[in-house]
Every structure is written in C-alpha cells, then in structure tokens.
Design a protein around this motif. Structure first.
Motif, PDB file in Angstrom:
ATOM      1  N   THR A 290      53.569  30.249  32.989  1.00  0.00           N
ATOM      2  CA  THR A 290      52.413  30.677  33.745  1.00  0.00           C
ATOM      3  C   THR A 290      52.128  31.901  33.451  1.00  0.00           C
ATOM      4  N   ASP A 291      53.147  32.693  33.763  1.00  0.00           N
ATOM      5  CA  ASP A 291      52.780  34.206  34.098  1.00  0.00           C
ATOM      6  C   ASP A 291      52.629  34.374  33.042  1.00  0.00           C
ATOM      7  N   LEU A 292      53.074  33.977  31.818  1.00  0.00           N
ATOM      8  CA  LEU A 292      52.252  34.849  30.511  1.00  0.00           C
ATOM      9  C   LEU A 292      51.134  34.787  30.344  1.00  0.00           C
ATOM     10  N   VAL A 293      50.781  33.711  30.755  1.00  0.00           N
ATOM     11  CA  VAL A 293      48.831  33.108  31.035  1.00  0.00           C
ATOM     12  C   VAL A 293      48.535  33.708  31.635  1.00  0.00           C
ATOM     13  N   GLU A 294      48.787  33.450  33.503  1.00  0.00           N
ATOM     14  CA  GLU A 294      47.853  35.004  33.670  1.00  0.00           C
ATOM     15  C   GLU A 294      48.081  36.445  33.200  1.00  0.00           C
ATOM     16  N   LEU A 295      49.338  36.766  32.399  1.00  0.00           N
ATOM     17  CA  LEU A 295      49.226  38.309  31.695  1.00  0.00           C
ATOM     18  C   LEU A 295      48.125  38.358  31.243  1.00  0.00           C
ATOM     19  N   LEU A 296      48.039  37.553  30.029  1.00  0.00           N
ATOM     20  CA  LEU A 296      47.161  36.849  28.649  1.00  0.00           C
ATOM     21  C   LEU A 296      45.528  37.293  29.263  1.00  0.00           C
ATOM     22  N   LYS A 297      45.499  36.723  30.373  1.00  0.00           N
ATOM     23  CA  LYS A 297      43.666  36.321  31.235  1.00  0.00           C
ATOM     24  C   LYS A 297      43.854  38.310  31.663  1.00  0.00           C
ATOM     25  N   TYR A 298      44.233  38.356  32.187  1.00  0.00           N
ATOM     26  CA  TYR A 298      44.301  39.625  33.014  1.00  0.00           C
ATOM     27  C   TYR A 298      43.997  40.920  31.902  1.00  0.00           C
ATOM     28  N   ARG A 299      45.097  41.013  30.586  1.00  0.00           N
ATOM     29  CA  ARG A 299      44.492  41.544  29.397  1.00  0.00           C
ATOM     30  C   ARG A 299      43.274  41.771  28.835  1.00  0.00           C
ATOM     31  N   THR A 300      42.673  40.184  28.377  1.00  0.00           N
ATOM     32  CA  THR A 300      41.386  40.244  28.248  1.00  0.00           C
ATOM     33  C   THR A 300      40.412  40.330  29.071  1.00  0.00           C
ATOM     34  N   LEU A 301      41.176  40.117  30.184  1.00  0.00           N
ATOM     35  CA  LEU A 301      39.662  40.446  31.012  1.00  0.00           C
ATOM     36  C   LEU A 301      39.234  41.869  31.659  1.00  0.00           C
ATOM     37  N   CYS A 302      40.559  43.503  31.378  1.00  0.00           N
ATOM     38  CA  CYS A 302      40.689  44.105  30.319  1.00  0.00           C
ATOM     39  C   CYS A 302      39.819  44.544  29.667  1.00  0.00           C
ATOM     40  N   MET A 303      39.822  44.065  28.289  1.00  0.00           N
ATOM     41  CA  MET A 303      39.340  43.971  27.006  1.00  0.00           C
ATOM     42  C   MET A 303      38.069  43.945  27.182  1.00  0.00           C
ATOM     43  N   MET A 304      37.057  43.131  28.014  1.00  0.00           N
ATOM     44  CA  MET A 304      36.088  42.881  28.693  1.00  0.00           C
ATOM     45  C   MET A 304      35.594  43.992  28.862  1.00  0.00           C
ATOM     46  N   LYS A 305      35.964  44.041  29.835  1.00  0.00           N
ATOM     47  CA  LYS A 305      35.544  45.311  30.197  1.00  0.00           C
ATOM     48  C   LYS A 305      35.547  47.038  29.589  1.00  0.00           C
ATOM     49  N   GLU A 306      36.260  46.826  29.120  1.00  0.00           N
ATOM     50  CA  GLU A 306      36.052  48.051  27.931  1.00  0.00           C
ATOM     51  C   GLU A 306      34.993  47.793  27.139  1.00  0.00           C
ATOM     52  N   VAL A 307      34.469  46.486  26.712  1.00  0.00           N
ATOM     53  CA  VAL A 307      33.518  46.073  25.747  1.00  0.00           C
ATOM     54  C   VAL A 307      31.909  46.885  26.354  1.00  0.00           C
ATOM     55  N   HIS A 308      32.126  46.127  27.701  1.00  0.00           N
ATOM     56  CA  HIS A 308      31.036  46.440  28.472  1.00  0.00           C
ATOM     57  C   HIS A 308      30.072  47.460  29.233  1.00  0.00           C
ATOM     58  N   LYS A 309      31.680  48.808  29.059  1.00  0.00           N
ATOM     59  CA  LYS A 309      31.843  50.007  29.020  1.00  0.00           C
ATOM     60  C   LYS A 309      30.148  50.909  28.580  1.00  0.00           C
TER      61      LYS A 309
END
Length: 309
Positions: A290-309
């Motif tokens: 569960t912790d791993l899934v949450e971490l991957l979700k967080y990293r994916t979200l951060c990557m998407m924000k970087e792309v849209h900057k």
C-alpha cells in the motif's frame, strides 16, 4: 539330472541378486552360471549387471515400492529429488543403474519421503544403520494411517461424518485411519461440499517446547503424524507451521535447512506472493505494498506537474 532348488537356495539367490556377481552366487550354491540366471529369470528378479557395487534402477524401484520403474518415479526421484543415476552398457544393452553407496546417501537425505516399511530388509544388500530404525518408524506411521485405496464403505462413512458437522480434520482422520491430507483430497475427489469443522486450538496454544519437538522429529526422520501425536496437534496444523516458517512441507528439505540448528534457523525469506498468504507476514506485506502504491502515485503526480509547467 538337474538338482532341485531348495528353499534356502532360493532365499540366498533373492538376497544376493544385484549385490554380488553371478559367478559368486553360482560358486556359493555349487551351480552353473546359466542355472543361476535361469532361476533368477523365473523368479522375476530382473537384470543383473555382474557387479555388486550397483543395481539397475528397476531393481531399486521394486525394492522400494514393489513396482517396476515408471515415468512417475523418473519425475519424482530423478528430476525432483536428484537421484544419482548412471548409464551402464553391458554387451549390446544399456541399463540405467545406481551405485549403492550413492543410493544410500540419497535415500538418507530423502528418508521422510520414502517408505522403508515397504522395503524388505537387505533387499539391496547390506544397509546403513539408520535404515532399520527408519523402517520401524515407517511401520508405526503406517499403523496410524492407511495408504491403500478408498473403499465405498469408507466414502459413505466420510460423507456421514462430515454431515454431522461436529468433527475436525484430526478427528475424521483418526476415525478413518487416514491422513488429514488424504481426507481433504478425498472430499475434493468426491465433490463433497461439507468439510470438517475448524479445530478449537484455544486450549492448546503453541509453545517453544512444541517447536523443539517438531525440530527433533524432523531431524530424526519422523512422520508428521507421529510428531502431531506427540504434541497433541493435528497433522495439518503441524504441516502448516512448518510451511509458514520454511515455505515447504517437505521434511527432507526442512531437515537440510535446519542442519544442526534449531527451529527457525536458516528459514528462507518469503517472496511477495508468498508473504501475502502467510499469516505472520500478511499484514506487513500488505502495508508495504500500500505504501509503495501511494509513493508511485505521488511520484507520477509530481512528474505530470513538471510536464505541464
């Protein structure tokens, strides 16, 4: 005129066939080599390779099980458990043979899997000291549990006992003189929906002394049914504890892992898939995933924000 074979002659031939050379047997019995070969053939003793240091694979199968070597034994003994087999050419024929010293080393490592109660004493010649003791244990284990085919009467009795809904696996196994694994398999084979009730173990908690008895029993080559009787637990419960700790029910494999150690020594780390099903690791494994899934979700979200900057 042919001399009649006495009972003592036949017994000697059966005992020595495959263990000493034909010429030695012939000399001892004061008979010709051809006469010995002919009598052995009539007795169904199988091919003899003129050397007391090895026997054919078929002779080993007959000695251990009373049956000829088959594809099942090839898979179970050679492929799964590493029986050391060699090819031996005699004139124009090639036989699969096993050297007796290698056989006994292999048999000792796999003595919990093999059933020495089916093997006549000295069937393969001189035996190591541990074999006779193991044979006694196997006789005792088989006295507790039958291993022959189920009868219609037993099937009906199994259905009746299960329908009462008041017997656990251990009690049904004790009544029918079958292992708990055999009860479980028979229920599946017959398509019986009723199952033994869950055992109440509240009055007999697991103790360190029980684990010491299990460890000692496995080291000594005792069956799970004998170990279970000693500690007042069901065979299924003992197998479950062993599997949870060592990820296998094979007593021979567990014995090799424990070595000279104690319960829990050299136990393997479970893989993720195994950890999800083991009671003592299930919770921690699910939390980690569960912790791993949450971490991957967080990293994916951060990557998407970087792309849209």
């Amino acid at each position: 005129m042919n001399r009649k074979w006495t009972k003592e002659d036949v017994e000697y031939l059966k005992e020595k066939w495959g263990n000493v050379s034909i010429s030695s047997i012939a000399k001892k019995l004061n008979r010709s080599v051809n006469a010995v070969k002919l009598k052995a053939k009539r007795l169904g003793l199988g091919p003899m390779l003129e050397n007391g240091s090895y026997v054919t694979l078929n002779q080993v199968a007959i000695a251990l099980t009373g049956r000829n070597f088959s594809s099942y034994y090839k898979k179970s003994w050679i492929e799964n458990r590493g029986m050391p087999v060699h090819n031996k050419k005699v004139i124009n024929n090639t036989f699969k043979i096993i050297y007796l010293d290698e056989f006994w080393k292999w048999a000792e490592k796999n003595r919990s899997f093999l059933d020495f109660s089916k093997m006549e004493p000295l069937a393969l010649g001189k035996e190591p000291e541990w074999v006779n003791e193991q044979r006694k244990k196997d006789y005792k284990s088989n006295a507790l549990q039958r291993k022959d085919q189920w009868t219609p009467y037993e099937d009906d009795k199994l259905r009746y006992l299960l329908k009462q809904q008041k017997y656990g696996y251990a009690e049904v196994a004790d009544i029918l003189h079958r292992s708990e694994g055999a009860i479980q398999r028979r229920c599946t084979d017959l398509g019986i929906r009723d199952r033994p009730i869950k055992a109440d173990t509240g009055g007999n908690p697991w103790t360190d002394d029980m684990y010491r008895i299990i460890t000692k029993g496995i080291k000594n080559g005792d069956s799970y049914s004998l170990i279970a009787n000693r500690i007042g637990k069901s065979e299924k419960a003992v197998r479950g504890k062993v599997y949870n700790k060592y990820l296998t029910e094979s007593a021979d494999k567990v014995r090799a892992m424990i070595g000279d150690g104690q319960w829990g020594d050299n136990a393997p780390e479970p893989k993720v898939k195994q950890a999800l099903y083991l009671s003592h690791t299930r919770g921690a494994c699910r939390k980690s995933l569960t912790d791993l899934v949450e971490l991957l979700k967080y990293r994916t979200l951060c990557m998407m924000k970087e792309v849209h900057k």
